[in-house]
Design a protein around this motif. Structure first.
Motif, PDB file in Angstrom:
ATOM      1  N   ASN A 190       0.856  -1.195   0.000  1.00 37.55           N
ATOM      2  CA  ASN A 190       0.000   0.000   0.000  1.00 37.55           C
ATOM      3  C   ASN A 190       0.894   1.249   0.000  1.00 37.55           C
ATOM      4  N   VAL A 191       0.352   2.392  -0.407  1.00 38.54           N
ATOM      5  CA  VAL A 191       1.120   3.626  -0.252  1.00 38.54           C
ATOM      6  C   VAL A 191       0.575   4.406   0.942  1.00 38.54           C
ATOM      7  N   ASP A 192       1.469   4.986   1.696  1.00 41.46           N
ATOM      8  CA  ASP A 192       1.104   5.707   2.908  1.00 41.46           C
ATOM      9  C   ASP A 192       2.272   6.628   3.260  1.00 41.46           C
ATOM     10  N   THR A 193       2.159   7.323   4.378  1.00 39.72           N
ATOM     11  CA  THR A 193       3.275   8.164   4.812  1.00 39.72           C
ATOM     12  C   THR A 193       4.026   7.524   5.974  1.00 39.72           C
ATOM     13  N   ARG A 230      -7.483  -3.279  14.881  1.00 37.95           N
ATOM     14  CA  ARG A 230      -8.874  -3.718  14.794  1.00 37.95           C
ATOM     15  C   ARG A 230      -9.122  -4.618  13.587  1.00 37.95           C
ATOM     16  N   ARG A 231      -8.113  -4.768  12.744  1.00 40.04           N
ATOM     17  CA  ARG A 231      -8.337  -5.563  11.536  1.00 40.04           C
ATOM     18  C   ARG A 231      -8.062  -7.038  11.767  1.00 40.04           C
ATOM     19  N   ASP A 232      -8.793  -7.858  11.033  1.00 45.65           N
ATOM     20  CA  ASP A 232      -8.703  -9.312  11.150  1.00 45.65           C
ATOM     21  C   ASP A 232      -7.412  -9.803  10.489  1.00 45.65           C
ATOM     22  N   GLU A 233      -6.526 -10.351  11.313  1.00 43.65           N
ATOM     23  CA  GLU A 233      -5.245 -10.880  10.807  1.00 43.65           C
ATOM     24  C   GLU A 233      -5.449 -12.089   9.900  1.00 43.65           C
ATOM     25  N   ALA A 234      -6.580 -12.772  10.101  1.00 47.83           N
ATOM     26  CA  ALA A 234      -6.759 -14.082   9.463  1.00 47.83           C
ATOM     27  C   ALA A 234      -7.195 -13.979   8.005  1.00 47.83           C
ATOM     28  N   THR A 235      -7.663 -12.799   7.594  1.00 49.61           N
ATOM     29  CA  THR A 235      -8.151 -12.650   6.224  1.00 49.61           C
ATOM     30  C   THR A 235      -7.245 -11.691   5.451  1.00 49.61           C
ATOM     31  N   LEU A 236      -6.765 -12.151   4.313  1.00 45.95           N
ATOM     32  CA  LEU A 236      -5.848 -11.353   3.509  1.00 45.95           C
ATOM     33  C   LEU A 236      -6.450 -11.194   2.112  1.00 45.95           C
ATOM     34  N   ILE A 237      -6.706  -9.952   1.716  1.00 45.94           N
ATOM     35  CA  ILE A 237      -7.270  -9.699   0.388  1.00 45.94           C
ATOM     36  C   ILE A 237      -6.132  -9.336  -0.565  1.00 45.94           C
ATOM     37  N   VAL A 238      -5.981 -10.098  -1.631  1.00 45.87           N
ATOM     38  CA  VAL A 238      -4.906  -9.860  -2.601  1.00 45.87           C
ATOM     39  C   VAL A 238      -5.450  -9.038  -3.756  1.00 45.87           C
ATOM     40  N   VAL A 239      -4.836  -7.885  -4.026  1.00 47.19           N
ATOM     41  CA  VAL A 239      -5.289  -7.012  -5.110  1.00 47.19           C
ATOM     42  C   VAL A 239      -4.139  -6.755  -6.077  1.00 47.19           C
ATOM     43  N   GLU A 240      -4.489  -6.324  -7.281  1.00 51.92           N
ATOM     44  CA  GLU A 240      -3.461  -6.021  -8.276  1.00 51.92           C
ATOM     45  C   GLU A 240      -2.764  -4.710  -7.944  1.00 51.92           C
ATOM     46  N   ASP A 241      -3.562  -3.725  -7.530  1.00 54.02           N
ATOM     47  CA  ASP A 241      -3.044  -2.363  -7.464  1.00 54.02           C
ATOM     48  C   ASP A 241      -3.540  -1.648  -6.213  1.00 54.02           C
ATOM     49  N   VAL A 242      -2.825  -0.615  -5.799  1.00 57.62           N
ATOM     50  CA  VAL A 242      -3.238   0.177  -4.646  1.00 57.62           C
ATOM     51  C   VAL A 242      -4.636   0.764  -4.861  1.00 57.62           C
ATOM     52  N   SER A 243      -4.948   1.128  -6.114  1.00 53.21           N
ATOM     53  CA  SER A 243      -6.273   1.698  -6.384  1.00 53.21           C
ATOM     54  C   SER A 243      -7.381   0.700  -6.064  1.00 53.21           C
ATOM     55  N   ASP A 244      -7.108  -0.606  -6.250  1.00 52.80           N
ATOM     56  CA  ASP A 244      -8.094  -1.638  -5.915  1.00 52.80           C
ATOM     57  C   ASP A 244      -8.270  -1.723  -4.402  1.00 52.80           C
ATOM     58  N   LEU A 245      -7.157  -1.618  -3.675  1.00 52.52           N
ATOM     59  CA  LEU A 245      -7.218  -1.615  -2.209  1.00 52.52           C
ATOM     60  C   LEU A 245      -8.109  -0.461  -1.743  1.00 52.52           C
ATOM     61  N   TRP A 246      -7.864   0.722  -2.300  1.00 53.55           N
ATOM     62  CA  TRP A 246      -8.648   1.904  -1.904  1.00 53.55           C
ATOM     63  C   TRP A 246     -10.123   1.716  -2.260  1.00 53.55           C
ATOM     64  N   ASN A 305     -13.158  -6.094   7.102  1.00 55.89           N
ATOM     65  CA  ASN A 305     -12.174  -5.483   7.973  1.00 55.89           C
ATOM     66  C   ASN A 305     -10.898  -6.315   7.934  1.00 55.89           C
ATOM     67  N   ALA A 306     -10.403  -6.537   6.724  1.00 52.58           N
ATOM     68  CA  ALA A 306      -9.287  -7.465   6.552  1.00 52.58           C
ATOM     69  C   ALA A 306      -7.979  -6.712   6.318  1.00 52.58           C
ATOM     70  N   ARG A 307      -6.925  -7.481   6.095  1.00 56.34           N
ATOM     71  CA  ARG A 307      -5.671  -6.883   5.652  1.00 56.34           C
ATOM     72  C   ARG A 307      -5.504  -7.147   4.157  1.00 56.34           C
ATOM     73  N   TYR A 308      -4.496  -6.499   3.567  1.00 52.46           N
ATOM     74  CA  TYR A 308      -4.336  -6.557   2.111  1.00 52.46           C
ATOM     75  C   TYR A 308      -2.942  -6.973   1.722  1.00 52.46           C
ATOM     76  N   HIS A 309      -2.836  -7.375   0.459  1.00 53.32           N
ATOM     77  CA  HIS A 309      -1.524  -7.561  -0.151  1.00 53.32           C
ATOM     78  C   HIS A 309      -1.611  -7.085  -1.597  1.00 53.32           C
ATOM     79  N   VAL A 310      -0.789  -6.117  -1.937  1.00 56.09           N
ATOM     80  CA  VAL A 310      -0.827  -5.524  -3.281  1.00 56.09           C
ATOM     81  C   VAL A 310       0.219  -6.206  -4.154  1.00 56.09           C
ATOM     82  N   LEU A 311      -0.217  -6.879  -5.227  1.00 57.39           N
ATOM     83  CA  LEU A 311       0.711  -7.577  -6.110  1.00 57.39           C
ATOM     84  C   LEU A 311       1.549  -6.606  -6.937  1.00 57.39           C
TER      85      LEU A 311
END
Lengths: 201, 201
Positions: free
Chosen positions: B65-68, B79-95, B104-110
């Motif tokens: 992800n992009v952040d500061t 507060r996010r669920d460690e057990a669920t990981l959403i895999v997306v192509e791009d940061v824009s998909d995460l947003w 309320n999951a976590r992400y992984h940007v390919l």
């Protein structure tokens, strides 16, 4: 629960980008992500370019054009005809006419049109300075290149009145069929004007 | 004869603005003039915001992800669920998924999709780091939220293969009729998928 997904600096960037004409909230987000991805190729150079432009931009005290020098390059260009002055509503109109390169004249930017409902009277426009330029005596023709709107035409009439005491020819742009335009799509007013102003073939 | 009508700083600003997605050469000129007109309300704040974002933006070393901050706020949010990981192509998909606030999951940007013709193989994407995260053992489900394109699906298959040795459920987004969508305008593939995946009413 509103979750933060990006730092405040990024949120603020998106929020301000959304105010740029041509970008909305959605495209501002896309633009911000693109900038972040192209950090070295676009984001950094654009940031520097904005700082440079912001620090150096000036409104020409003579014609109202924007430039980084005052008077602007158009006003100081010795190759331009002093005798012809093109009056436009906005700097964007000046740039559009320059892109057409149809005339090698000088310009005067009114900074808007008369619009009493919006509180825009003659004092809010650069009309006084236009009369002063004409009073200097070098101008032989003033071309009123204002938009063909009700306000634009009212402004043209007012400017013509103000210039009536001076030895200057006041002209306006021709109405007619746009080059490349199809008659079928044109309004009645344009067609009537084009018929009335017909020329020999 | 090419005539200069504005200072080089302004020309450069227009040239770079035209590279921002959503703006072209013409709208870049309009945007630049708007910025110059709204110097204090928009141009100056936007320039500062760009500098702030440029200096502070980081790519999260954990999820992409992009952040500061690094790791990003999504990765460190307790507060996010460690057990669920959403895999997306791009940061824009995460947003986009975060705006939907569906999970309320976590992400992984390919960082893209497999595309041999464009020289994008598994090593150009964040697949290794995804497998490493799953290997840590806290993730129970990986949701492949890649685009429903040929490349997206090929990437999904490859990722599934890489995760086959781990105790993790791999799921993908449902295909079907978009909410608010009209059947008449949908392609055959979507309609077939929606029929096959029909649910009880």
């Amino acid at each position: 629960m509103s979750k933060r997904i990006a730092g405040p600096e990024i949120e603020r960037l998106i929020q301000l980008l959304a105010k740029v004409p041509g970008l909305g909230p959605r495209s501002a987000r896309r633009a911000a992500l693109h900038l972040i991805k192209k950090k070295d190729q676009l984001f950094a150079p654009l940031t520097v370019a904005m700082r440079d432009a912001l620090d150096n931009v000036k409104v020409c005290s003579r014609c109202g054009n924007v430039d980084t020098v005052d008077p602007c390059v158009v006003c100081t260009d010795p190759r331009r005809d002093e005798a012809t002055l093109i009056v436009v509503e906005d700097v964007s109109d000046l740039w559009a006419l320059e892109r057409a390169s149809a005339m090698n004249a000088r310009y005067h930017v009114l900074g808007g049109v008369l619009s009493p409902l919006d509180g825009v009277g003659p004092d809010q426009l650069n009309i006084r300075s236009l009369v002063d330029r004409v009073a200097e005596g070098a101008v032989a023709e003033v071309i009123l290149a204002v938009n063909a709107t009700v306000e634009g035409q009212a402004t043209a009439h007012y400017v013509t009145d103000q210039l009536s005491g001076y030895e200057v020819r006041v002209t306006r742009l021709a109405h007619g069929v746009p080059v490349g335009g199809e008659l079928d799509y044109l309004d009645e007013g344009t067609l009537t004007a084009a018929l009335r102003a017909r020329t020999n073939f």
